[in-house]
Design an enzyme around this catalytic site. Structure first.
Site, PDB file in Angstrom:
ATOM      1  N   ARG B 125      41.752  39.468  28.999  1.00 23.61           N
ATOM      2  CA  ARG B 125      41.636  40.317  29.995  1.00 23.61           C
ATOM      3  C   ARG B 125      40.456  41.186  30.350  1.00 23.61           C
ATOM      4  O   ARG B 125      40.459  42.338  30.628  1.00 23.61           O
ATOM      5  CB  ARG B 125      42.687  41.249  29.575  1.00 23.61           C
ATOM      6  CG  ARG B 125      44.137  40.938  29.141  1.00 23.61           C
ATOM      7  CD  ARG B 125      45.101  42.072  29.092  1.00 23.61           C
ATOM      8  NE  ARG B 125      46.497  41.460  28.719  1.00 23.61           N
ATOM      9  CZ  ARG B 125      46.817  41.530  27.363  1.00 23.61           C
ATOM     10  NH1 ARG B 125      45.925  41.932  26.416  1.00 23.61           N
ATOM     11  NH2 ARG B 125      47.946  40.937  26.912  1.00 23.61           N
ATOM     12  N   LYS B 147      33.569  41.552  43.485  1.00 29.17           N
ATOM     13  CA  LYS B 147      34.539  40.802  44.072  1.00 29.17           C
ATOM     14  C   LYS B 147      34.362  39.271  43.481  1.00 29.17           C
ATOM     15  O   LYS B 147      33.459  38.845  43.229  1.00 29.17           O
ATOM     16  CB  LYS B 147      34.547  40.551  45.484  1.00 29.17           C
ATOM     17  CG  LYS B 147      35.162  41.662  46.215  1.00 29.17           C
ATOM     18  CD  LYS B 147      35.312  41.161  47.765  1.00 29.17           C
ATOM     19  CE  LYS B 147      35.760  42.476  48.607  1.00 29.17           C
ATOM     20  NZ  LYS B 147      35.805  41.766  49.986  1.00 29.17           N
ATOM     21  N   GLU B 189      24.077  37.623  56.311  1.00 33.56           N
ATOM     22  CA  GLU B 189      24.560  38.878  55.480  1.00 33.56           C
ATOM     23  C   GLU B 189      23.778  40.069  55.554  1.00 33.56           C
ATOM     24  O   GLU B 189      23.808  41.380  55.447  1.00 33.56           O
ATOM     25  CB  GLU B 189      25.146  38.254  54.346  1.00 33.56           C
ATOM     26  CG  GLU B 189      26.031  37.262  54.285  1.00 33.56           C
ATOM     27  CD  GLU B 189      27.563  38.142  54.504  1.00 33.56           C
ATOM     28  OE1 GLU B 189      27.598  39.172  54.811  1.00 33.56           O
ATOM     29  OE2 GLU B 189      28.527  37.074  54.802  1.00 33.56           O
ATOM     30  N   LYS B 232      24.628  47.331  50.058  1.00 40.40           N
ATOM     31  CA  LYS B 232      25.949  46.720  49.765  1.00 40.40           C
ATOM     32  C   LYS B 232      26.406  47.699  48.236  1.00 40.40           C
ATOM     33  O   LYS B 232      27.441  47.898  48.348  1.00 40.40           O
ATOM     34  CB  LYS B 232      25.769  45.455  49.171  1.00 40.40           C
ATOM     35  CG  LYS B 232      26.925  44.694  48.236  1.00 40.40           C
ATOM     36  CD  LYS B 232      27.946  44.027  49.041  1.00 40.40           C
ATOM     37  CE  LYS B 232      29.216  43.502  48.205  1.00 40.40           C
ATOM     38  NZ  LYS B 232      29.711  42.310  48.652  1.00 40.40           N
ATOM     39  N   GLU B 242      37.800  48.442  47.721  1.00 35.19           N
ATOM     40  CA  GLU B 242      38.224  48.162  49.115  1.00 35.19           C
ATOM     41  C   GLU B 242      39.238  48.969  49.916  1.00 35.19           C
ATOM     42  O   GLU B 242      40.017  48.224  50.578  1.00 35.19           O
ATOM     43  CB  GLU B 242      38.482  46.485  49.545  1.00 35.19           C
ATOM     44  CG  GLU B 242      37.986  46.026  50.703  1.00 35.19           C
ATOM     45  CD  GLU B 242      37.657  44.596  50.714  1.00 35.19           C
ATOM     46  OE1 GLU B 242      38.669  43.888  50.174  1.00 35.19           O
ATOM     47  OE2 GLU B 242      36.871  44.060  51.479  1.00 35.19           O
ATOM     48  N   ARG B 246      34.579  50.416  52.417  1.00 33.44           N
ATOM     49  CA  ARG B 246      34.078  48.972  51.950  1.00 33.44           C
ATOM     50  C   ARG B 246      34.162  47.836  52.832  1.00 33.44           C
ATOM     51  O   ARG B 246      33.638  47.184  53.173  1.00 33.44           O
ATOM     52  CB  ARG B 246      34.598  48.466  50.583  1.00 33.44           C
ATOM     53  CG  ARG B 246      34.013  47.278  50.186  1.00 33.44           C
ATOM     54  CD  ARG B 246      34.352  47.173  48.587  1.00 33.44           C
ATOM     55  NE  ARG B 246      33.807  45.701  48.202  1.00 33.44           N
ATOM     56  CZ  ARG B 246      33.641  45.468  46.946  1.00 33.44           C
ATOM     57  NH1 ARG B 246      33.724  46.216  46.152  1.00 33.44           N
ATOM     58  NH2 ARG B 246      33.060  44.272  46.820  1.00 33.44           N
ATOM     59  N   ASN B 250      33.011  43.903  56.375  1.00 31.62           N
ATOM     60  CA  ASN B 250      33.503  42.929  56.988  1.00 31.62           C
ATOM     61  C   ASN B 250      33.107  42.938  58.399  1.00 31.62           C
ATOM     62  O   ASN B 250      33.894  42.001  59.154  1.00 31.62           O
ATOM     63  CB  ASN B 250      35.168  42.913  56.628  1.00 31.62           C
ATOM     64  CG  ASN B 250      35.625  42.710  55.271  1.00 31.62           C
ATOM     65  OD1 ASN B 250      35.026  42.021  54.608  1.00 31.62           O
ATOM     66  ND2 ASN B 250      36.367  43.534  54.875  1.00 31.62           N
ATOM     67  N   HIS B 253      33.540  39.326  60.393  1.00 32.47           N
ATOM     68  CA  HIS B 253      34.063  38.521  59.436  1.00 32.47           C
ATOM     69  C   HIS B 253      35.730  38.137  59.848  1.00 32.47           C
ATOM     70  O   HIS B 253      36.092  37.289  59.373  1.00 32.47           O
ATOM     71  CB  HIS B 253      34.184  39.307  57.804  1.00 32.47           C
ATOM     72  CG  HIS B 253      32.868  38.947  57.289  1.00 32.47           C
ATOM     73  ND1 HIS B 253      31.751  39.638  57.525  1.00 32.47           N
ATOM     74  CD2 HIS B 253      32.716  38.253  55.867  1.00 32.47           C
ATOM     75  CE1 HIS B 253      30.790  39.127  56.755  1.00 32.47           C
ATOM     76  NE2 HIS B 253      31.235  38.428  55.759  1.00 32.47           N
ATOM     77  N   HIS B 257      36.015  34.292  59.511  1.00 31.56           N
ATOM     78  CA  HIS B 257      36.941  33.798  58.855  1.00 31.56           C
ATOM     79  C   HIS B 257      37.825  32.567  59.575  1.00 31.56           C
ATOM     80  O   HIS B 257      38.204  31.727  59.137  1.00 31.56           O
ATOM     81  CB  HIS B 257      38.000  34.512  57.822  1.00 31.56           C
ATOM     82  CG  HIS B 257      37.250  35.475  56.958  1.00 31.56           C
ATOM     83  ND1 HIS B 257      37.745  36.549  56.693  1.00 31.56           N
ATOM     84  CD2 HIS B 257      36.165  35.274  56.251  1.00 31.56           C
ATOM     85  CE1 HIS B 257      36.778  37.181  55.720  1.00 31.56           C
ATOM     86  NE2 HIS B 257      36.081  36.265  55.265  1.00 31.56           N
ATOM     87  N   HIS B 270      29.170  29.731  55.854  1.00 31.90           N
ATOM     88  CA  HIS B 270      29.856  31.174  56.056  1.00 31.90           C
ATOM     89  C   HIS B 270      28.797  31.935  56.873  1.00 31.90           C
ATOM     90  O   HIS B 270      29.409  32.642  57.991  1.00 31.90           O
ATOM     91  CB  HIS B 270      30.096  31.706  54.641  1.00 31.90           C
ATOM     92  CG  HIS B 270      30.532  33.262  54.707  1.00 31.90           C
ATOM     93  ND1 HIS B 270      31.948  33.538  55.268  1.00 31.90           N
ATOM     94  CD2 HIS B 270      30.263  34.446  54.285  1.00 31.90           C
ATOM     95  CE1 HIS B 270      32.067  34.675  55.287  1.00 31.90           C
ATOM     96  NE2 HIS B 270      31.123  35.255  54.524  1.00 31.90           N
TER      97      HIS B 270
END
Lengths: 366, 366
Positions: B125, B147, B189, B232, B242, B246, B250, B253, B257, B270
């Site tokens: 955990r 993330k 980025e 960032k 998020e 945040r 994106n 993005h 995507h 990417h």
């Protein structure tokens, strides 16, 4: 002295408090609305046994309220807490299609709660989860506190996450059909909560021992369960991620995990193993603190949990070794939870091998 | 105007702040000590490419300082972000044996960081994780912000968790051997961070465009990367999970995507896809806010990222449909990040199909 509440609050940091609502599963849609979940898709995870009874009324209640429920039924039993079963859930849920607001509703005992809770913790990096416990152990322990996870070949619950439910919908009537052995096993955790943090609850259990052990007196059960749940809720609130006080919830568990592992999982139920472990921890506590611990009273209650197998047939050296590899250890020190007095516990790593052996002999005596 | 810092702080709630330390990987043991990790076992996860260069010196540095490192090498590339590879890590790590204080050190680019970070998030955990980025995209984006996750057959990063590193050890010299296409993709980025939140960084990039695009000027890189990382870090600090600000990370993005998915993962990197997506978002922003957006300047910088494939060959209807199924959508509304002005962004769901089509035509023009 002990009342029958309709709700127990679990206060967490950063406004993530949630409630345990004692009500019928038919009220599930209203409660989802109360906690701010907007109708749309939802996933219901259950097992074959619980599903046979509650899948249909829960689906109907959800659909009538405008939800689009997708019900997934897993096989009953601990073997469903596996990477394979988790993958089945991921595939099913992701192919059906969800977004980050889609709740997962865990309808079942500890296995369903841990598995569905873990899927919810990790799908899209976390979607809402609603726990609907249907076993005693889930009502007072596993559905509360946010621990979720699956087993690994090398041990239980080794893969998991902390993921707090948005709400717990606790329908105590689901306990009416629980097999007797599951009930008495669950009683081990109820007694644990009383012994480590609620002396009044212990007195209540002691006073009504036969009735609460059979689970037949609805009025008593409806007082006892919320009270036991409150102990867990309060300890979790203080220590959500198990760095400090939450460790006392492991009273009896160092021995218990070893017993389950050495005997082979499923031989002893978790509760049966915890009952034996608590007797060992009780012995060690009384040895250090003879005056403060009513050892005979507590042991009498612990021995009221029926054992289906004789723990004295397990090899002590095997149990000792298994305790050494418990995941809650820090480095090489095996940690035990002991009692200061009835209703107060602490963690220690300082116990001699000789004392452990004596405790084992005491705990495995009928 | 832009300096060369040795450390950037990521301030999180509840005392879980962590630092990005700009230093040599040889200093890793000292930094582990600085952040309170006690020597003992540690797991190092890397890939075959990065491992060939850095596995040996990192292992030596750790061993010399009293650590017991266990190095696991995964195949390079996105296909390692899989349930199968994750299971290989679980099996290897749990059979080797860890406790809750055993750190996982992710030594590599985005794939290693996401995979090892997710294993660390879920083993027992949650165990400590130390990110050691070795790609540009990892230095300014994926190693920061917590993330973690793996891919699923139905989409990228659909299974994951938020798990903040204890520290990020950023050795900028690891970038010296990065292939050119990975470098320019990472620049997407960097430019994104400048455009959404740091107009001065944008001016710096614009001024040194050829040099930063080739990555050859060490002095410029050592100013640019910490500055992009800081953007960032600050956005993540405000919104760890998020739910709000945040989301501006994106920028570009939603289109990106969709492009990656429609072209088949791996066709566009990417970063290449994000560059196209940013051009589309830029067009939409300028359409709403003609005066405030220096469209030609920003577009000039974005077009400096070389494209290996022609995005205009993709079918617009396919791209449109793929945007609809992005996991960041709420319900059925597709969300886009647009610019108020250079250095400031916001989220909106209110864009007509006609405008999207125009933006696509603009973004896919050479």
């Amino acid at each position: 002295m002990i009342d029958t509440p309709s709700s127990v609050s679990v206060p967490l940091k950063r406004g993530r408090d949630y409630a345990i609502r004692y009500t019928s599963l038919r009220d599930l849609p209203g409660i989802l609305h109360d906690v701010g979940l907007r109708t749309g898709k939802c996933v219901v995870v259950t097992d074959e046994n619980v599903g046979a009874q509650y899948r249909s009324p829960v689906r109907t209640a959800l659909s009538s309220a405008g939800w689009i429920p997708h019900v997934i039924t897993v096989p009953p039993g601990e073997k469903s807490k596996s990477a394979d079963q988790l993958q089945v859930l991921y595939d099913d849920i992701l192919e059906w299609g969800i977004d980050r607001d889609t709740p997962v509703i865990a309808l079942g005992g500890g296995v369903v709660g841990d598995l569905a809770g873990y899927a919810a913790a990790t799908l899209l990096r976390g979607v809402p989860v609603v726990q609907c416990p249907t076993s005693l152990i889930a009502h007072v322990d596993s559905a509360l506190g946010g621990k979720t996870g699956i087993n690994h070949a090398t041990g239980k619950n080794l893969i998991g996450a902390f993921h707090q439910p948005n709400v717990v919908v606790a329908d105590l009537d689901t306990l009416g059909t629980l097999p007797q052995r599951e009930w008495t096993s669950g009683m081990a955790e109820v007694i644990k909560h009383a012994v480590i943090a609620d002396a009044d609850l212990f007195s209540f259990i002691e006073e009504h021992l036969v009735d609460v052990m059979t689970g037949r007196r609805r009025d008593l059960i409806h007082k006892m369960i919320p009270r036991a749940a409150k102990v867990k809720a309060e300890i979790v609130a203080e220590d959500e991620k198990e760095s400090g006080r939450r460790a006392i919830l492991n009273f009896g568990h160092t021995f218990a995990h070893a017993i389950e592992s050495v005997a082979g999982y499923g031989t002893f139920t978790h509760g049966e193993a915890v009952a034996i472990g608590m007797r060992a921890a009780l012995f060690l506590s009384a040895q250090r603190n003879t005056q403060a611990i009513p050892r005979e009273n507590i042991d009498y209650v612990l021995r009221a949990i029926p054992q289906q197998h004789d723990p004295s047939e397990l090899d002590w050296q095997d149990v000792r070794r298994a305790m050494q590899s418990d995941k809650k250890n820090k480095g090489d020190v095996v940690r035990f939870v002991l009692l200061d007095r009835l209703g107060q516990a602490y963690v220690t790593g300082d116990i001699s091998d000789a004392a452990l052996r004596q405790a084992w002999d005491f705990a495995t005596r009928p």
